[in-house]
Scaffold this motif. Structure first.
Motif, PDB file in Angstrom:
ATOM      1  N   ILE A  34       0.852  -1.193   0.000  1.00 11.97           N
ATOM      2  CA  ILE A  34       0.000   0.000   0.000  1.00 11.97           C
ATOM      3  C   ILE A  34       0.885   1.239   0.000  1.00 11.97           C
ATOM      4  CG2 ILE A  34      -1.739   1.304   1.263  1.00 11.97           C
ATOM      5  CD1 ILE A  34      -2.799  -1.317   2.370  1.00 11.97           C
ATOM      6  N   PHE A  35       0.741   2.050  -1.056  1.00 11.96           N
ATOM      7  CA  PHE A  35       1.464   3.308  -1.186  1.00 11.96           C
ATOM      8  C   PHE A  35       0.520   4.468  -0.887  1.00 11.96           C
ATOM      9  CE2 PHE A  35       3.884   0.469  -3.890  1.00 11.96           C
ATOM     10  CZ  PHE A  35       5.200   0.908  -3.794  1.00 11.96           C
ATOM     11  N   ALA A  36       1.093   5.591  -0.516  1.00 15.13           N
ATOM     12  CA  ALA A  36       0.341   6.844  -0.395  1.00 15.13           C
ATOM     13  C   ALA A  36       1.206   7.975  -0.947  1.00 15.13           C
ATOM     14  CB  ALA A  36      -0.038   7.128   1.047  1.00 15.13           C
ATOM     15  N   GLU A  37       0.589   8.886  -1.683  1.00 14.41           N
ATOM     16  CA  GLU A  37       1.323  10.060  -2.143  1.00 14.41           C
ATOM     17  C   GLU A  37       1.659  10.984  -0.979  1.00 14.41           C
ATOM     18  OE1 GLU A  37       2.738  10.534  -4.824  1.00 14.41           O
ATOM     19  OE2 GLU A  37       1.707   9.512  -6.444  1.00 14.41           O
ATOM     20  N   SER A  38       0.810  10.966   0.038  1.00 10.26           N
ATOM     21  CA  SER A  38       1.112  11.715   1.255  1.00 10.26           C
ATOM     22  C   SER A  38       0.415  11.052   2.431  1.00 10.26           C
ATOM     23  CB  SER A  38       0.671  13.183   1.137  1.00 10.26           C
ATOM     24  OG  SER A  38      -0.738  13.285   1.085  1.00 10.26           O
ATOM     25  N   GLN A  39       0.988  11.271   3.628  1.00 11.98           N
ATOM     26  CA  GLN A  39       0.400  10.752   4.863  1.00 11.98           C
ATOM     27  C   GLN A  39       0.162  11.912   5.824  1.00 11.98           C
ATOM     28  OE1 GLN A  39       2.276   6.507   5.815  1.00 11.98           O
ATOM     29  NE2 GLN A  39       3.883   8.044   5.539  1.00 11.98           N
ATOM     30  N   THR A  40      -0.984  11.897   6.441  1.00 11.07           N
ATOM     31  CA  THR A  40      -1.277  12.958   7.401  1.00 11.07           C
ATOM     32  C   THR A  40      -0.779  12.611   8.798  1.00 11.07           C
ATOM     33  OG1 THR A  40      -3.467  11.997   7.814  1.00 11.07           O
ATOM     34  CG2 THR A  40      -3.301  13.717   6.117  1.00 11.07           C
ATOM     35  N   SER A  41      -0.548  11.311   9.057  1.00  9.44           N
ATOM     36  CA  SER A  41      -0.076  10.877  10.382  1.00  9.44           C
ATOM     37  C   SER A  41       1.008   9.819  10.239  1.00  9.44           C
ATOM     38  CB  SER A  41      -1.245  10.329  11.221  1.00  9.44           C
ATOM     39  OG  SER A  41      -2.255  11.285  11.389  1.00  9.44           O
ATOM     40  N   GLY A  42       1.929  10.053   9.291  1.00 10.20           N
ATOM     41  CA  GLY A  42       3.041   9.126   9.134  1.00 10.20           C
ATOM     42  C   GLY A  42       3.870   9.087  10.402  1.00 10.20           C
ATOM     43  N   ARG A  43       4.398   7.919  10.727  1.00  7.92           N
ATOM     44  CA  ARG A  43       5.148   7.792  11.976  1.00  7.92           C
ATOM     45  C   ARG A  43       6.379   6.910  11.787  1.00  7.92           C
ATOM     46  NH1 ARG A  43       0.384   4.990  12.397  1.00  7.92           N
ATOM     47  NH2 ARG A  43       0.535   2.723  12.681  1.00  7.92           N
ATOM     48  N   GLY A  44       7.364   7.192  12.629  1.00 10.44           N
ATOM     49  CA  GLY A  44       8.558   6.374  12.671  1.00 10.44           C
ATOM     50  C   GLY A  44       8.603   5.614  13.977  1.00 10.44           C
ATOM     51  N   THR A  45       9.799   5.211  14.392  1.00 15.13           N
ATOM     52  CA  THR A  45       9.922   4.470  15.639  1.00 15.13           C
ATOM     53  C   THR A  45       9.615   5.363  16.832  1.00 15.13           C
ATOM     54  OG1 THR A  45      12.287   4.970  15.651  1.00 15.13           O
ATOM     55  CG2 THR A  45      11.615   2.856  14.718  1.00 15.13           C
ATOM     56  N   CYS A  46       9.174   4.717  17.908  1.00 15.31           N
ATOM     57  CA  CYS A  46       8.863   5.415  19.162  1.00 15.31           C
ATOM     58  C   CYS A  46       7.791   6.488  18.974  1.00 15.31           C
ATOM     59  CB  CYS A  46      10.117   6.036  19.776  1.00 15.31           C
ATOM     60  SG  CYS A  46      11.435   4.835  20.107  1.00 15.31           S
ATOM     61  N   GLY A  47       6.942   6.326  17.947  1.00  8.97           N
ATOM     62  CA  GLY A  47       5.852   7.258  17.718  1.00  8.97           C
ATOM     63  C   GLY A  47       6.261   8.587  17.132  1.00  8.97           C
ATOM     64  N   ARG A  48       7.533   8.704  16.685  1.00  8.20           N
ATOM     65  CA  ARG A  48       7.979   9.968  16.109  1.00  8.20           C
ATOM     66  C   ARG A  48       7.240  10.239  14.798  1.00  8.20           C
ATOM     67  NH1 ARG A  48      12.983   7.453  17.406  1.00  8.20           N
ATOM     68  NH2 ARG A  48      14.006   8.381  19.230  1.00  8.20           N
TER      69      ARG A  48
ATOM     70  N   GLY B 111      24.965  10.439   2.056  1.00  4.16           N
ATOM     71  CA  GLY B 111      25.633  11.730   2.111  1.00  4.16           C
ATOM     72  C   GLY B 111      25.583  12.405   3.463  1.00  4.16           C
ATOM     73  N   GLY B 112      25.499  11.643   4.515  1.00  5.25           N
ATOM     74  CA  GLY B 112      25.490  12.210   5.858  1.00  5.25           C
ATOM     75  C   GLY B 112      24.119  12.555   6.401  1.00  5.25           C
ATOM     76  N   GLY B 113      23.060  12.391   5.598  1.00  9.96           N
ATOM     77  CA  GLY B 113      21.709  12.701   6.056  1.00  9.96           C
ATOM     78  C   GLY B 113      20.812  11.476   6.007  1.00  9.96           C
ATOM     79  N   LYS B 114      19.775  11.489   6.797  1.00 12.57           N
ATOM     80  CA  LYS B 114      18.833  10.361   6.817  1.00 12.57           C
ATOM     81  C   LYS B 114      18.028  10.342   5.526  1.00 12.57           C
ATOM     82  CE  LYS B 114      15.061   8.182   9.387  1.00 12.57           C
ATOM     83  NZ  LYS B 114      14.320   8.108  10.655  1.00 12.57           N
ATOM     84  N   LEU B 115      18.125   9.240   4.818  1.00 17.09           N
ATOM     85  CA  LEU B 115      17.428   9.055   3.550  1.00 17.09           C
ATOM     86  C   LEU B 115      16.127   8.301   3.725  1.00 17.09           C
ATOM     87  CD1 LEU B 115      17.472   9.016   0.346  1.00 17.09           C
ATOM     88  CD2 LEU B 115      18.526   6.751   0.597  1.00 17.09           C
ATOM     89  N   ALA B 116      16.135   7.279   4.563  1.00 18.68           N
ATOM     90  CA  ALA B 116      14.976   6.394   4.676  1.00 18.68           C
ATOM     91  C   ALA B 116      14.871   5.848   6.087  1.00 18.68           C
ATOM     92  CB  ALA B 116      15.087   5.243   3.671  1.00 18.68           C
ATOM     93  N   GLY B 117      13.658   5.434   6.422  1.00 12.06           N
ATOM     94  CA  GLY B 117      13.412   4.800   7.708  1.00 12.06           C
ATOM     95  C   GLY B 117      12.426   3.655   7.542  1.00 12.06           C
TER      96      GLY B 117
END
Length: 271
Positions: A111-125, A184-190
């Motif tokens: 399931i893909f989305a062009e945008s997420q209104t409540s996308g989250r990472g680890t620890c609820g970030r 390149g020193g920055g976060k690309l993906a999670g």
């Protein structure tokens, strides 16, 4: 409802820009001459641009937005991408995949989305998912590996993503354990794996910055487009990632997964 002939047509015309004889289309697919124009017009409504002569047909330009048929046409998987859904906007693709899993959906739904209104990472970030700026998707899994090894599903996704991105950029993609990719020193993906003792499935969420990266104070980020001279096809990147993920998920011993993961982590330490 998905039209399998549209997928057949796109698959035969890939890669974009390749001219195919009309006679070859009718010979190698189930498409009849009488329905070709209808299929072309239907795909044009999705954003495809075609070049057509009296004898040939080619895709001149693919849609900028994600189209399920484009992704399905590129997949060579047996399980991952069994079906593909694309939402213009949703709260979180993990939420959608969880709902599908509870309802009994088969393994491999993506399931893909062009945008997420409540996308989250680890620890609820919060995970910033601006429209059209990246790939935000979730894979429904019904893995048989033991629960104590479920974190390896994230490792498989990280390796597959690193493999796919490195085809576009001339930079190493590094893994910052447990679930970040660094370019390149920055976060690309999670990556976010969600499970429950009450579920008979797992939900693997993936977020990749492609067009642009969000600005986060004190936290460097990166995007694929920043390191590629040209225009990255989000659909092609998604296809490559899903193809590679299935290779790691279904065709690779867990010991090999661990080794490949550690090799990418060591790159980050030694660079």
């Amino acid at each position: 409802m998905r039209n399998p002939r549209e997928i057949e047509l796109i698959r035969l015309l890939l890669p974009v820009g390749s001219e195919v004889l009309l006679a070859e289309i009718f010979e190698r697919t189930t498409i009849q001459a009488s329905e070709l124009q209808f299929l072309v017009e239907s795909l044009q409504q999705c954003g495809f641009v075609f070049n057509r002569t009296e004898q040939t047909l080619s895709i001149a330009q693919e849609p900028e937005s994600l189209v399920p048929e484009m992704i399905l046409a590129g997949l060579r998987t047996k399980t991952i991408g069994r079906d593909v859904l694309v939402f213009r906007e949703t709260s979180s693709t993990n939420d959608r995949a969880r709902q599908a899993g509870v309802a009994g959906a088969a393994e491999g739904l993506v399931i893909f989305a062009e945008s997420q209104t409540s996308g989250r990472g680890t620890c609820g970030r919060e995970w910033v998912s601006a429209p059209g700026s990246g790939l935000w998707f979730s894979i429904l899994l019904r893995s048989r590996i033991s629960p104590n090894r479920w974190p390896m599903l994230v490792q498989m996704a990280a390796i597959a993503c690193g493999d796919a991105v490195e085809r576009w950029v001339m930079q190493p993609v590094r893994i910052k354990p447990p679930n970040d990719l660094i370019l390149g020193g920055g976060k690309l993906a999670g990556f976010l794996l969600e499970t429950s003792n009450s579920w008979d499935f797992q939900v693997l969420g993936v977020g990749i910055n492609v067009r642009s990266a969000p600005e986060i104070a004190g936290y460097p980020t990166s995007a694929v487009d920043q390191y590629f001279r040209g225009h990255v096809s989000r659909s092609a990147l998604a296809v490559d990632l899903l193809n590679r993920f299935e290779e790691w998920y279904l065709g690779t011993p867990l010991t090999a997964v661990s080794f490949a993961f550690e090799r990418r982590v060591l790159k980050a330490v030694s660079a």
